[in-house]
Design a protein around this motif. Structure first.
Motif, PDB file in Angstrom:
ATOM      1  N   UNK A 181       0.828  -1.207   0.000  1.00 21.95           N
ATOM      2  CA  UNK A 181       0.000   0.000   0.000  1.00 21.95           C
ATOM      3  C   UNK A 181       0.863   1.258   0.000  1.00 21.95           C
ATOM      4  N   UNK A 182       1.904   1.266   0.844  1.00 19.23           N
ATOM      5  CA  UNK A 182       2.756   2.460   0.960  1.00 19.23           C
ATOM      6  C   UNK A 182       3.579   2.730  -0.289  1.00 19.23           C
ATOM      7  N   UNK A 183       3.944   1.681  -1.011  1.00 17.51           N
ATOM      8  CA  UNK A 183       4.785   1.864  -2.202  1.00 17.51           C
ATOM      9  C   UNK A 183       3.964   1.980  -3.475  1.00 17.51           C
ATOM     10  N   UNK A 184       2.743   1.472  -3.435  1.00 21.90           N
ATOM     11  CA  UNK A 184       1.918   1.445  -4.637  1.00 21.90           C
ATOM     12  C   UNK A 184       2.304   0.329  -5.601  1.00 21.90           C
ATOM     13  N   UNK A 185       3.129  -0.583  -5.139  1.00 21.55           N
ATOM     14  CA  UNK A 185       3.533  -1.707  -5.999  1.00 21.55           C
ATOM     15  C   UNK A 185       2.379  -2.704  -6.121  1.00 21.55           C
ATOM     16  N   UNK A 186       2.014  -3.068  -7.361  1.00 18.63           N
ATOM     17  CA  UNK A 186       0.958  -4.084  -7.522  1.00 18.63           C
ATOM     18  C   UNK A 186       1.426  -5.423  -6.936  1.00 18.63           C
ATOM     19  N   UNK A 187       0.534  -6.135  -6.224  1.00 16.22           N
ATOM     20  CA  UNK A 187       0.919  -7.379  -5.525  1.00 16.22           C
ATOM     21  C   UNK A 187       1.631  -8.398  -6.414  1.00 16.22           C
TER      22      UNK A 187
END
Ligand code: C2E
Ligand code: MG
Ligand code: MG
Ligand code: MG
Length: 272
Positions: A134-140
């Motif tokens: 969530x904090x990085x915005x990286x897709x799972x």
């Protein structure tokens, strides 16, 4: 005299033991502050597609930049961190750095993060991962989690729920150092993973050892029938790469392509 020599020997041993204890305590003490002082760094080593000559992911590898000592490698501090309860802080730090770095990479590259048994067994590990995403915005799907077989083994009782949570989040799960742990097949039956990383000890003698080639071929066939991807670790020579390629191994990693580096996407050499 014999007594004198015996005593001298004893003192040498004693000094040596004392030295080791001192060094260990010194490391432990310094490690306690390492996270807060910002001394834990993440370096990266690309994972390449051996068939296409492209980079698909980058593995996050912890480094401790210890003042006046230089770079300390995980072999010298991860096990200690686990023993004295410092692995959680180090793990969260590396995971955060890795996810932020990967989020900036173009081309949808994934980042693969090592997680040790104690970390994985923490009740809130699923929460830690969700927060880092969530904090990085990286897709799972661009986060891979590397577990060793012993971590998976511990998961059988204590953290089966964590395993499930991670699957539901949509991160990819890999078994690291595959082939070196116990009862690999039991794990493969009990837990669904996406990827196997063949331990570098099977790659090292590939060109000389028919036996090791047979083992790698066996792992590739097993992975293929289970629908798992495979990464071969520790590729150092063009000969090893060519053999793995011809055996149908899709992914690889090693000094031949790139050494771990502070940059998330170090320069990769394919033309050797
Ligand atoms: P690993 O995850 O199996 O990582 C592979 C190790 O092999 C890395 O050592 C890497 O630098 C090294 N390597 C890569 N290519 C080659 C090659 O071609 N030849 C040879 N001989 N070695 C190669 P490193 O960075 O010292 O890490 C050692 C181990 O420490 C890792 O093994 C992993 O189990 C653990 N580790 C590293 N970072 C973390 C972390 O953030 N958290 C946890 N829990 N463990 C970590
Ligand atoms: Mg690994
Ligand atoms: Mg490994
Ligand atoms: Mg290893």
């Amino acid at each position: 005299s014999a007594k004198g020599r015996g005593r001298a020997r004893y003192e040498v041993f004693d000094d040596d033991l004392r030295g080791r204890i001192d060094r260990r305590l010194d490391t432990e003490l310094a490690l306690r502050d390492a996270v807060e002082l910002g001394e834990i760094e993440t370096w990266y080593q690309p994972i390449v597609d051996l068939q296409e000559n492209t980079v698909v992911a980058t593995e996050a590898l912890a480094r401790w930049r210890r003042p006046e000592r230089g770079i300390v490698y995980p072999g010298e501090f991860i096990a200690i961190a686990e023993e004295v309860g410092l692995i959680k802080g180090i793990g969260v730090t590396v995971l955060g750095q890795a996810c932020r770095a990967a989020a900036t990479l173009e081309g949808g590259l994934a980042v693969s993060v090592n997680v040790s048994p104690r970390q994985f067994a923490q009740d809130d590990f699923g929460v830690v991962v969700r927060r880092a995403l969530a904090e990085s915005g990286l897709p799972p799907e661009r986060l891979w989690i590397e577990l060793t077989e012993s971590a998976v083994l511990e998961a059988i009782d204590s953290a089966a729920r964590t395993f499930q949570e991670l699957r539901e989040l949509g991160v990819k799960l890999a078994i690291d150092d595959f082939g070196t742990g116990y009862s690999s097949f039991t794990h493969l039956r009990a837990f669904t993973v996406d990827l196997l990383k063949i331990d570098l000890t099977f790659v090292r003698d590939l060109e000389r050892s028919e036996h090791d080639r047979a083992i790698v071929e066996g792992i590739l066939r097993l992975a293929d029938s289970l629908g798992l991807d495979v990464v071969a670790e520790g590729i150092e020579t063009a000969g090893q790469r060519d053999l793995l390629r011809s055996m149908g191994c899709r992914y690889g990693q090693g000094y031949l392509f790139s050494r771990p580096d502070p940059s998330p996407l170090p320069v990769v050499s394919f033309d050797s």
